[in-house]
Scaffold this motif. Structure first.
Motif, PDB file in Angstrom:
ATOM      1  N   SER A   1      20.727  -5.758  10.827  1.00 39.56           N
ATOM      2  CA  SER A   1      20.286  -5.802   9.425  1.00 39.56           C
ATOM      3  C   SER A   1      19.376  -6.996   9.176  1.00 39.56           C
ATOM      4  CB  SER A   1      21.491  -5.877   8.486  1.00 39.56           C
ATOM      5  OG  SER A   1      22.314  -4.760   8.645  1.00 39.56           O
ATOM      6  N   CYS A   2      19.741  -8.143   9.721  1.00 41.22           N
ATOM      7  CA  CYS A   2      18.908  -9.338   9.547  1.00 41.22           C
ATOM      8  C   CYS A   2      17.557  -9.155  10.229  1.00 41.22           C
ATOM      9  CB  CYS A   2      19.627 -10.572  10.087  1.00 41.22           C
ATOM     10  SG  CYS A   2      21.050 -11.058   9.093  1.00 41.22           S
TER      11      CYS A   2
ATOM     12  N   LEU B   1      10.741  -6.516   7.593  1.00 37.09           N
ATOM     13  CA  LEU B   1      10.245  -6.173   6.257  1.00 37.09           C
ATOM     14  C   LEU B   1       9.534  -7.359   5.610  1.00 37.09           C
ATOM     15  CD1 LEU B   1      13.217  -4.066   4.830  1.00 37.09           C
ATOM     16  CD2 LEU B   1      10.933  -3.240   5.460  1.00 37.09           C
ATOM     17  N   ASN B   2      10.079  -8.547   5.808  1.00 37.81           N
ATOM     18  CA  ASN B   2       9.451  -9.732   5.253  1.00 37.81           C
ATOM     19  C   ASN B   2       8.099  -9.991   5.917  1.00 37.81           C
ATOM     20  OD1 ASN B   2       9.315 -12.004   3.552  1.00 37.81           O
ATOM     21  ND2 ASN B   2      10.074 -13.319   5.183  1.00 37.81           N
ATOM     22  N   ALA B   3       8.012  -9.763   7.234  1.00 33.56           N
ATOM     23  CA  ALA B   3       6.730  -9.929   7.929  1.00 33.56           C
ATOM     24  C   ALA B   3       5.698  -8.933   7.382  1.00 33.56           C
ATOM     25  CB  ALA B   3       6.926  -9.731   9.426  1.00 33.56           C
ATOM     26  N   PHE B   4       6.133  -7.701   7.156  1.00 32.07           N
ATOM     27  CA  PHE B   4       5.256  -6.691   6.565  1.00 32.07           C
ATOM     28  C   PHE B   4       4.795  -7.139   5.172  1.00 32.07           C
ATOM     29  CE2 PHE B   4       4.824  -2.940   3.814  1.00 32.07           C
ATOM     30  CZ  PHE B   4       3.766  -2.305   4.443  1.00 32.07           C
ATOM     31  N   LEU B   5       5.723  -7.674   4.394  1.00 31.92           N
ATOM     32  CA  LEU B   5       5.394  -8.138   3.041  1.00 31.92           C
ATOM     33  C   LEU B   5       4.394  -9.295   3.082  1.00 31.92           C
ATOM     34  CD1 LEU B   5       5.948  -7.939  -0.021  1.00 31.92           C
ATOM     35  CD2 LEU B   5       7.783  -9.606   0.334  1.00 31.92           C
ATOM     36  N   ILE B   6       4.556 -10.201   4.033  1.00 32.06           N
ATOM     37  CA  ILE B   6       3.612 -11.322   4.159  1.00 32.06           C
ATOM     38  C   ILE B   6       2.213 -10.787   4.470  1.00 32.06           C
ATOM     39  CG2 ILE B   6       2.986 -13.297   5.616  1.00 32.06           C
ATOM     40  CD1 ILE B   6       6.038 -13.860   5.839  1.00 32.06           C
ATOM     41  N   GLY B   7       2.134  -9.815   5.382  1.00 31.32           N
ATOM     42  CA  GLY B   7       0.837  -9.210   5.691  1.00 31.32           C
ATOM     43  C   GLY B   7       0.224  -8.532   4.480  1.00 31.32           C
ATOM     44  N   TRP B   8       1.047  -7.818   3.732  1.00 33.09           N
ATOM     45  CA  TRP B   8       0.590  -7.124   2.525  1.00 33.09           C
ATOM     46  C   TRP B   8       0.087  -8.145   1.502  1.00 33.09           C
ATOM     47  CZ3 TRP B   8       4.311  -3.821  -0.959  1.00 33.09           C
ATOM     48  CH2 TRP B   8       3.570  -3.128  -1.915  1.00 33.09           C
TER      49      TRP B   8
ATOM     50  N   GLY C   1       4.451  -9.656  -8.521  1.00 32.16           N
ATOM     51  CA  GLY C   1       5.451  -8.784  -7.920  1.00 32.16           C
ATOM     52  C   GLY C   1       5.726  -9.163  -6.474  1.00 32.16           C
ATOM     53  N   LEU C   2       4.660  -9.409  -5.711  1.00 28.58           N
ATOM     54  CA  LEU C   2       4.846  -9.801  -4.316  1.00 28.58           C
ATOM     55  C   LEU C   2       5.493 -11.175  -4.213  1.00 28.58           C
ATOM     56  CD1 LEU C   2       1.486  -8.507  -2.761  1.00 28.58           C
ATOM     57  CD2 LEU C   2       3.761  -7.484  -2.583  1.00 28.58           C
ATOM     58  N   ALA C   3       5.124 -12.079  -5.119  1.00 24.89           N
ATOM     59  CA  ALA C   3       5.745 -13.406  -5.124  1.00 24.89           C
ATOM     60  C   ALA C   3       7.235 -13.298  -5.438  1.00 24.89           C
ATOM     61  CB  ALA C   3       5.040 -14.313  -6.134  1.00 24.89           C
ATOM     62  N   THR C   4       7.595 -12.401  -6.338  1.00 21.78           N
ATOM     63  CA  THR C   4       9.003 -12.186  -6.666  1.00 21.78           C
ATOM     64  C   THR C   4       9.762 -11.645  -5.455  1.00 21.78           C
ATOM     65  OG1 THR C   4       8.448 -11.760  -8.979  1.00 21.78           O
ATOM     66  CG2 THR C   4      10.585 -10.951  -8.202  1.00 21.78           C
ATOM     67  N   LEU C   5       9.139 -10.703  -4.737  1.00 24.97           N
ATOM     68  CA  LEU C   5       9.775 -10.167  -3.528  1.00 24.97           C
ATOM     69  C   LEU C   5       9.966 -11.265  -2.481  1.00 24.97           C
ATOM     70  CD1 LEU C   5       8.021  -6.695  -3.167  1.00 24.97           C
ATOM     71  CD2 LEU C   5      10.426  -7.135  -3.692  1.00 24.97           C
ATOM     72  N   GLN C   6       8.962 -12.142  -2.345  1.00 21.18           N
ATOM     73  CA  GLN C   6       9.094 -13.245  -1.379  1.00 21.18           C
ATOM     74  C   GLN C   6      10.255 -14.158  -1.758  1.00 21.18           C
ATOM     75  OE1 GLN C   6       8.127 -13.655   1.451  1.00 21.18           O
ATOM     76  NE2 GLN C   6       6.108 -12.762   1.716  1.00 21.18           N
ATOM     77  N   THR C   7      10.417 -14.411  -3.049  1.00 25.17           N
ATOM     78  CA  THR C   7      11.535 -15.237  -3.511  1.00 25.17           C
ATOM     79  C   THR C   7      12.857 -14.552  -3.200  1.00 25.17           C
ATOM     80  OG1 THR C   7      10.163 -16.162  -5.278  1.00 25.17           O
ATOM     81  CG2 THR C   7      12.549 -16.355  -5.539  1.00 25.17           C
ATOM     82  N   MET C   8      12.911 -13.241  -3.403  1.00 28.98           N
ATOM     83  CA  MET C   8      14.131 -12.496  -3.096  1.00 28.98           C
ATOM     84  C   MET C   8      14.466 -12.583  -1.610  1.00 28.98           C
ATOM     85  SD  MET C   8      13.656  -9.191  -5.623  1.00 28.98           S
ATOM     86  CE  MET C   8      14.657  -8.164  -4.600  1.00 28.98           C
ATOM     87  N   PHE C   9      13.462 -12.454  -0.750  1.00 30.11           N
ATOM     88  CA  PHE C   9      13.707 -12.585   0.685  1.00 30.11           C
ATOM     89  C   PHE C   9      14.195 -13.992   1.015  1.00 30.11           C
ATOM     90  CE2 PHE C   9      11.176  -8.703   1.510  1.00 30.11           C
ATOM     91  CZ  PHE C   9      12.015  -8.105   2.442  1.00 30.11           C
TER      92      PHE C   9
END
Length: 118
Positions: A49-50, A56-63, A78-86
């Motif tokens: 899971s980790c 997913l976080n690597a994909f988000l950073i690329g996005w 929105g992307l900044a919020t997702l990064q904070t959640m990660f």
């Protein structure tokens, strides 16, 4: 000062056997919680899971980089919020591993990875 000490003494003397038993139960409950966390963090599913979350976080950073490149460096809320959640999720992972492994973590072969994550 004397009155405060007397009040403290009286409060401690009111501690009954039942009160002491509840303190012991809390200690046992804490031990049971640590055992549960230990079983979770030692599970291959937890590691998997980790790993998925890291991907997913690597994909988000690329996005996020692609978004900034196409929008003159503008940061998406929105992307900044997702990064904070990660970030919060990974912090919880570190805490769970610390609780689950306890002192063993310092002697574990993966200690350097844990230190790197921190």
């Amino acid at each position: 000062k004397i009155a405060a000490k007397e009040r403290m003494s009286k409060a401690l003397s009111k501690l009954t056997r039942k009160g002491t038993e509840s303190l012991l139960t809390d200690s046992v409950g804490s031990t049971q919680f640590r055992g549960l966390v230990s079983r979770i963090v030692r599970s291959p599913w937890f590691d998997l899971s980790c790993g998925v979350l890291i991907m997913l976080n690597a994909f988000l950073i690329g996005w996020e980089i692609e978004y900034q490149a196409q929008n003159n460096g503008e940061v998406s809320k929105g992307l900044a919020t997702l990064q904070t959640m990660f970030g919060v999720i990974f912090l919880v992972e570190l805490i769970l591993r610390g609780v689950g492994f306890g002192r063993e973590l310092l002697r574990n072969e993966h200690f350097r990875w844990y230190l790197f994550d921190a």
